[in-house]
Design a protein around this motif. Structure first.
Motif, short mmCIF file in Angstrom:
data_model
loop_
_atom_site.label_atom_id
_atom_site.label_comp_id
_atom_site.label_asym_id
_atom_site.label_seq_id
_atom_site.Cartn_x
_atom_site.Cartn_y
_atom_site.Cartn_z
N GLY A 46 15.24 21.53 88.32
CA GLY A 46 16.18 21.65 87.21
C GLY A 46 16.24 20.42 86.32
O GLY A 46 16.92 20.42 85.30
N GLU A 47 15.55 19.36 86.71
CA GLU A 47 15.55 18.13 85.92
C GLU A 47 14.83 18.36 84.59
O GLU A 47 13.73 18.90 84.55
N GLN A 48 15.46 17.95 83.49
CA GLN A 48 14.81 18.04 82.18
C GLN A 48 13.83 16.88 82.05
O GLN A 48 14.20 15.73 82.18
N ILE A 49 12.58 17.23 81.79
CA ILE A 49 11.52 16.23 81.70
C ILE A 49 11.31 15.79 80.26
O ILE A 49 11.10 14.62 79.99
N ALA A 50 11.35 16.76 79.34
CA ALA A 50 11.08 16.44 77.94
C ALA A 50 11.67 17.50 77.03
O ALA A 50 11.93 18.63 77.44
N LEU A 51 11.87 17.12 75.76
CA LEU A 51 12.25 18.04 74.69
C LEU A 51 11.19 17.92 73.61
O LEU A 51 10.82 16.80 73.23
N VAL A 52 10.72 19.05 73.11
CA VAL A 52 9.73 19.04 72.03
C VAL A 52 10.13 20.05 70.97
O VAL A 52 10.98 20.91 71.19
N LYS A 53 9.47 19.97 69.81
CA LYS A 53 9.91 20.76 68.66
C LYS A 53 9.52 22.23 68.67
O LYS A 53 10.14 23.03 68.00
N ASP A 54 8.48 22.61 69.43
CA ASP A 54 8.14 24.04 69.45
C ASP A 54 7.52 24.44 70.79
O ASP A 54 7.11 23.61 71.59
N ARG A 55 7.50 25.74 71.01
CA ARG A 55 7.06 26.31 72.29
C ARG A 55 5.60 25.96 72.60
O ARG A 55 5.26 25.58 73.72
N ASP A 56 4.73 26.11 71.61
CA ASP A 56 3.31 25.81 71.83
C ASP A 56 3.12 24.36 72.26
O ASP A 56 2.34 24.08 73.18
N LEU A 57 3.83 23.46 71.62
CA LEU A 57 3.73 22.04 71.97
C LEU A 57 4.22 21.79 73.39
O LEU A 57 3.63 20.99 74.12
N ALA A 58 5.25 22.50 73.81
CA ALA A 58 5.76 22.34 75.17
C ALA A 58 4.68 22.69 76.20
O ALA A 58 4.49 21.97 77.18
N PHE A 59 3.96 23.79 75.95
CA PHE A 59 2.89 24.19 76.87
C PHE A 59 1.75 23.17 76.85
O PHE A 59 1.18 22.84 77.89
#
Length: 73
Positions: A46-59
């Motif tokens: 459940g730990e948040q590792i990162a926040l990014v601007k879009d779904r594709d970038l997250a993957f």
């Protein structure tokens, strides 16, 4: 990654989910540069590792860091 995952070659699973910027702390909202949503990369615990601007970038970020991303709806 845990030591056991490294030894076995197993990639940890991370979860990608959409997050409303309005639900984030003020300092994060200020850095969101007008975006309404961001995508969180979260660990199995459940730990948040990162926040990014879009779904594709997250993957992409997850895979570049030897993680196996899955989508959370």
């Amino acid at each position: 990654m845990t030591e056991d995952q490294i030894k076995s070659g197993e990639r940890p699973i991370v979860y990608i989910r959409e997050v409303s910027v309005s639900d984030l702390p003020d300092e994060v909202q200020e850095r969101a540069q007008g975006l309404d949503t961001l995508y969180a990369i979260g660990g199995e615990n459940g730990e948040q590792i990162a926040l990014v601007k879009d779904r594709d970038l997250a993957f992409i970020v997850a895979r570049q860091n030897d993680m196996s991303p899955v989508s959370v709806h």
